[in-house]
Design a protein around this motif. Structure first.
Motif, short mmCIF file in Angstrom:
data_model
loop_
_atom_site.label_atom_id
_atom_site.label_comp_id
_atom_site.label_asym_id
_atom_site.label_seq_id
_atom_site.Cartn_x
_atom_site.Cartn_y
_atom_site.Cartn_z
N VAL A 61 0.83 -1.20 0.00
CA VAL A 61 0.00 0.00 0.00
C VAL A 61 0.87 1.26 0.00
O VAL A 61 0.57 2.23 -0.70
CB VAL A 61 -0.96 -0.02 1.22
CG1 VAL A 61 -1.69 1.29 1.38
CG2 VAL A 61 -1.94 -1.16 1.08
N LEU A 62 1.96 1.23 0.75
CA LEU A 62 2.83 2.41 0.84
C LEU A 62 3.52 2.74 -0.48
O LEU A 62 3.71 3.90 -0.82
CB LEU A 62 3.90 2.20 1.92
CG LEU A 62 3.44 2.18 3.36
CD1 LEU A 62 4.61 1.84 4.28
CD2 LEU A 62 2.81 3.49 3.76
N THR A 63 3.91 1.73 -1.22
CA THR A 63 4.70 1.95 -2.44
C THR A 63 3.85 2.15 -3.69
O THR A 63 4.40 2.32 -4.78
CB THR A 63 5.68 0.77 -2.67
OG1 THR A 63 4.94 -0.44 -2.76
CG2 THR A 63 6.70 0.69 -1.55
N ASN A 64 2.54 2.14 -3.53
CA ASN A 64 1.65 2.36 -4.67
C ASN A 64 1.95 3.72 -5.32
O ASN A 64 2.02 4.73 -4.63
CB ASN A 64 0.20 2.29 -4.20
CG ASN A 64 -0.77 2.22 -5.33
OD1 ASN A 64 -0.44 1.78 -6.42
ND2 ASN A 64 -1.99 2.66 -5.08
N ASN A 65 2.13 3.74 -6.62
CA ASN A 65 2.39 4.94 -7.45
C ASN A 65 3.78 5.55 -7.28
O ASN A 65 4.12 6.48 -8.01
CB ASN A 65 1.34 6.04 -7.22
CG ASN A 65 -0.04 5.62 -7.65
OD1 ASN A 65 -0.20 4.82 -8.56
ND2 ASN A 65 -1.05 6.16 -7.01
N VAL A 66 4.57 5.07 -6.36
CA VAL A 66 5.90 5.63 -6.17
C VAL A 66 6.81 5.29 -7.34
O VAL A 66 7.64 6.11 -7.76
CB VAL A 66 6.50 5.17 -4.82
CG1 VAL A 66 7.93 5.62 -4.65
CG2 VAL A 66 5.65 5.68 -3.67
N ASN A 67 6.64 4.11 -7.92
CA ASN A 67 7.48 3.72 -9.05
C ASN A 67 7.24 4.60 -10.28
O ASN A 67 8.13 4.79 -11.10
CB ASN A 67 7.27 2.24 -9.38
CG ASN A 67 5.87 1.94 -9.84
OD1 ASN A 67 4.92 2.61 -9.45
ND2 ASN A 67 5.73 0.92 -10.65
N ILE A 68 6.03 5.15 -10.41
CA ILE A 68 5.74 6.04 -11.53
C ILE A 68 6.59 7.31 -11.41
O ILE A 68 7.16 7.77 -12.41
CB ILE A 68 4.24 6.39 -11.57
CG1 ILE A 68 3.42 5.13 -11.85
CG2 ILE A 68 3.95 7.47 -12.60
CD1 ILE A 68 1.93 5.31 -11.69
N ILE A 69 6.69 7.84 -10.22
CA ILE A 69 7.51 9.04 -10.00
C ILE A 69 8.97 8.74 -10.33
O ILE A 69 9.64 9.53 -10.99
CB ILE A 69 7.36 9.54 -8.54
CG1 ILE A 69 5.91 9.98 -8.29
CG2 ILE A 69 8.33 10.67 -8.25
CD1 ILE A 69 5.60 10.27 -6.85
N SER A 70 9.46 7.60 -9.90
CA SER A 70 10.83 7.20 -10.20
C SER A 70 11.06 7.04 -11.69
O SER A 70 12.08 7.47 -12.24
CB SER A 70 11.16 5.89 -9.46
OG SER A 70 12.40 5.40 -9.85
N THR A 71 10.10 6.42 -12.36
CA THR A 71 10.22 6.20 -13.80
C THR A 71 10.25 7.53 -14.55
O THR A 71 11.07 7.72 -15.46
CB THR A 71 9.04 5.33 -14.30
OG1 THR A 71 9.08 4.08 -13.62
CG2 THR A 71 9.11 5.10 -15.79
N PHE A 72 9.38 8.45 -14.18
CA PHE A 72 9.39 9.76 -14.83
C PHE A 72 10.70 10.50 -14.56
O PHE A 72 11.26 11.13 -15.45
CB PHE A 72 8.21 10.61 -14.35
CG PHE A 72 6.88 10.18 -14.89
CD1 PHE A 72 6.77 9.28 -15.94
CD2 PHE A 72 5.71 10.67 -14.35
CE1 PHE A 72 5.54 8.88 -16.44
CE2 PHE A 72 4.47 10.30 -14.84
CZ PHE A 72 4.39 9.40 -15.89
N GLY A 73 11.18 10.41 -13.33
CA GLY A 73 12.43 11.09 -12.98
C GLY A 73 13.62 10.55 -13.74
O GLY A 73 14.51 11.29 -14.13
N SER A 74 13.63 9.25 -13.98
CA SER A 74 14.78 8.67 -14.67
C SER A 74 14.68 8.78 -16.18
O SER A 74 15.71 8.76 -16.87
CB SER A 74 14.97 7.20 -14.25
OG SER A 74 13.84 6.44 -14.59
N ASN A 75 13.48 8.91 -16.72
CA ASN A 75 13.32 8.94 -18.17
C ASN A 75 13.11 10.33 -18.77
O ASN A 75 13.29 10.49 -19.98
CB ASN A 75 12.17 8.02 -18.60
CG ASN A 75 12.57 6.58 -18.48
OD1 ASN A 75 13.53 6.14 -19.10
ND2 ASN A 75 11.87 5.83 -17.66
N ALA A 76 12.74 11.31 -17.99
CA ALA A 76 12.51 12.65 -18.51
C ALA A 76 13.75 13.24 -19.22
O ALA A 76 13.60 13.83 -20.29
CB ALA A 76 12.04 13.59 -17.40
N PRO A 77 14.96 13.06 -18.68
CA PRO A 77 16.11 13.60 -19.41
C PRO A 77 16.30 12.95 -20.79
O PRO A 77 16.70 13.61 -21.75
CB PRO A 77 17.31 13.28 -18.51
CG PRO A 77 16.73 13.12 -17.16
CD PRO A 77 15.37 12.54 -17.37
#
Length: 147
Positions: free
Chosen positions: A53-69
């Protein structure tokens, strides 16, 4: 295809995608912050259930942060390709047009970094909050077994 139309498609497509990623990153960060305020570790039967429950949607933020550049860099590469193509089609080389086109191509990389840096900060902030909540779970379990 008209070179200006192609330039606009690349420009608005890349910047638009990065804008959507930025909005979603901020949205999910706010959602997680609000969620963490109401989390009570006593409402969960297992640590794994809590962690899911805690980690729900957190991976999306990480994915955006690593792929935006990379998305920004892709926009820059397309912008440079279009600039070189326009230079090749032109009879006269105009330094002002070349420098302006290259400068505008670099804005995609800048936008990618503008999206990525806060996303990584948000991700790290949430990762720390997750660690704290899980530590509270461990302390609760330790106290329960001590009695």
């Amino acid at each position: 295809m008209n070179i200006e139309l192609l330039k606009d498609i690349v420009d608005y497509g890349i910047i638009g995608l990065l804008g959507v990623m930025s909005f979603m990153t901020f949205w999910f960060w706010i959602e997680r912050i609000l969620f963490f305020k109401g989390v009570n570790v006593n409402n969960f039967e297992t640590k794994e259930e809590l962690e899911l429950v805690l980690t729900n949607n957190v991976n999306i933020i990480s994915t955006f942060g690593s792929n935006a550049p990379y998305i920004g860099l892709l926009g820059t590469v397309f912008g440079i390709i279009i600039t070189f193509y326009a230079m090749g089609q032109s009879d006269a080389l105009d330094a002002k047009m070349i420098m302006t086109s290259l400068a505008l191509a670099l804005k995609a990389t800048a936008m990618g970094l503008i999206v990525a840096i806060p996303a990584i900060v948000f991700y790290n902030h949430l990762a720390r909050k997750i660690e704290v909540v899980l530590a509270h779970w461990d302390m609760k379990e330790k106290a329960k077994h001590a009695n």
